[in-house]
Design an enzyme around this catalytic site. Structure first.
Site, PDB file in Angstrom:
ATOM      1  N   GLU A 292       0.824  -1.205   0.000  1.00  0.00           N
ATOM      2  CA  GLU A 292       0.000   0.000   0.000  1.00  0.00           C
ATOM      3  C   GLU A 292       0.864   1.264   0.000  1.00  0.00           C
ATOM      4  OE1 GLU A 292      -4.246  -0.375   1.598  1.00  0.00           O
ATOM      5  OE2 GLU A 292      -3.280   0.919   3.063  1.00  0.00           O
ATOM      6  N   HIS A 321       7.476 -26.974  -0.401  1.00  0.00           N
ATOM      7  CA  HIS A 321       6.769 -27.989  -1.187  1.00  0.00           C
ATOM      8  C   HIS A 321       5.685 -27.356  -2.041  1.00  0.00           C
ATOM      9  CE1 HIS A 321       8.690 -31.285   1.103  1.00  0.00           C
ATOM     10  NE2 HIS A 321       8.809 -30.307   1.995  1.00  0.00           N
ATOM     11  N   LYS A 435     -13.833   1.827  -3.329  1.00  0.00           N
ATOM     12  CA  LYS A 435     -14.678   2.241  -2.196  1.00  0.00           C
ATOM     13  C   LYS A 435     -15.853   3.070  -2.694  1.00  0.00           C
ATOM     14  CE  LYS A 435     -11.193   2.881   1.420  1.00  0.00           C
ATOM     15  NZ  LYS A 435     -10.530   3.897   2.214  1.00  0.00           N
TER      16      LYS A 435
END
Ligand code: PA5
Length: 468
Positions: A292, A321, A435
């Site tokens: 951010e 793995h 938003k």
């Protein structure tokens, strides 16, 4: 303090050339050559901002007022409740989660009798589960939002308030503790009206830089972690991060190293790989801070630069793995930041139960933690052999000092990395569009223009399924 007692050290041996195997390393002289120009101006800028109070997070280790209040509230909480739930998202959640995961010692403190949950997503299944599972009479909610208006957190608050009102009537007030901005926001207003116990994030402390406020410290205090030690760890490294001899400044040096990897070697992804489950959430916290702060379209002069490197988190040995195959043989665009600490508890691997001759005999008499940390070193060597650079963040224990130092160091490195890139690491304009679209789609007043835009875009892009 002897260097081996340092709560945290950064080992760069496998990132530095000349090393016959490390074609992708950077030489120390190259790093140091940066110090005479760009690094100095990044440092000067930081000093100036600190002086005028613009980066108040840098002084949090010295703010004992916040920790004193957290300790006081934590006592009240422990006296009444069994379940501690922190409700918040992004910077309002990840730090607390990282502290609790790293330091609440469930092996030794089983009789503390408290549980915690960080509600950082609005998945209705999770919330329903929590409301059903917990004895709400014994549950306390720490509502954290700096802005006081984050829809995810506020929607959860509305639900919890309704539930608690039904469950405990007017006693609901005892179940809510608030952390928010001291001056503004709907949550602040409500907390004042209802006289709820309230803690503050200082105005010049952004969400992802707020872990050393009540955002992280209330949770820590509830679980009787030593918050002063946490701050001491931050204070300890603070000295090295603000060293005016910039060739010795650990945060700046690390930022320069990462910056040069990105700009000159083409490293675009930083993988933080913890070799301890308890440290894994620190990688999550780092991921948000880095992404951010540093992923930006514009530089500070308004030029379009589309900059940023992608932070990834991984867990050793599990991801050996899974992801390591890609990291060792895939594109040479990654730097691995190993993160580890010695284990305070360990288990002996006993003699094998097999009656037959087994190739696994070498495991016997070693310890499980020893196996894990040996695998880490062996993996570092494998990266070296494959010509892939790695760094190692060595904590000297799962201790509050080490975790405090980790937070402070990475906040500083992130800031310097932003300045080296000529961007503002403290804003996040890119998350605003989503938003606004959400609010418009849910019918927020005054958002007609956005609503119309979303409608048009959806009409122009009807669902198109791959099987059609
Ligand atoms: O770092 C940030 O600013 C964000 O990640 C915020 O922490 C996040 O968006 C939550 O914001 P708030 O604390 O205002 O609810």
């Amino acid at each position: 303090m002897n260097k081996s007692d340092h709560p945290l050290r950064i080992n760069i041996r496998f990132a530095i050339s000349p090393n016959p195997l490390q074609e992708n390393g950077i030489t120390l002289p190259i790093i140091n050559s940066y110090y005479h120009s760009k690094a100095q101006s990044a440092y000067d800028k930081a000093i100036k901002l600190r002086e005028i109070g613009e980066i108040a997070w840098a002084d949090l280790p010295y703010d004992s007022g916040i920790s004193d209040l957290c300790i006081e509230y934590a006592k009240q909480i422990r006296n009444q409740f069994y379940h501690f739930v922190q409700v918040g998202i992004g910077g309002s959640a990840l730090g607390a989660q990282a502290i609790l995961e790293a330091l609440v010692n469930e092996v030794q403190d089983t009789n503390l009798g408290l549980t915690y949950e960080i509600l950082d997503n609005i998945d209705p299944y999770e919330m329903k589960k929590l409301l059903q599972r917990y004895d709400l009479n014994k549950t306390v909610f720490h509502i954290v939002t700096k802005s006081g208006s984050t829809p995810e957190t506020m929607a959860q608050l509305f639900i919890l308030f309704e539930f608690m009102k039904q469950k405990v009537g007017d006693q609901w007030r005892n179940h809510f503790y608030i952390t928010t901005d001291p001056r503004e926001g709907d949550l602040k207003k409500w907390a004042v009206e209802e006289q709820l116990p309230t803690m503050h994030i200082p105005p010049k402390v952004g969400g992802r830089f707020s872990v050393l406020t009540s955002v992280g410290l209330l949770a820590a205090s509830v679980f009787q972690l030593n918050v002063y030690k946490l701050l001491n760890g931050a204070k300890w490294i603070e000295k090295f991060c603000w060293d005016s001899n910039i060739e010795k400044n650990v945060a700046l040096k690390l930022a320069v190293l990462l910056h040069r990897f990105q700009k000159e070697i083409g490293i675009q992804q930083f993988v933080m790989m913890a070799y301890s489950n308890r440290l894994y959430r620190l990688c999550d916290w780092f991921r948000q801070l880095w992404a951010e702060s540093l992923g930006k379209r514009f530089d500070e002069n308004g030029n379009e630069i589309y900059t940023g490197s992608t932070p990834i988190q991984a867990l050793g040995a599990t991801d050996q793995h899974s992801q390591v195959q890609l990291y060792i043989e895939g594109p040479k665009d990654k730097l691995i930041l190993f993160l580890s600490s010695p284990f305070e508890v360990d288990l002996l691997i006993p003699k094998s139960p097999f009656q037959f001759e087994t190739s696994l005999k070498y495991l016997e008499k070693h310890y499980l933690g020893e196996l894990l940390l040996t695998e880490m070193l062996a993996t570092q060597i494998a990266f070296l052999e494959a010509g892939r650079p790695t760094l190692h963040i060595e904590l000297n224990g799962h201790t509050p000092e080490a975790i405090g130092a980790f937070f402070y160091l990475w906040e500083m490195v992130t800031m310097f990395a932003g300045f080296l890139n000529h961007i503002n690491p403290f804003d996040q304009p890119g998350v605003e569009a989503g938003k606004k679209n959400t609010a418009a789609m849910l019918g927020k007043v005054g958002m007609d223009e956005y609503h119309q835009k979303v409608k048009t875009l959806l009409e122009l892009n009807p669902p198109l399924y791959i099987d059609e």
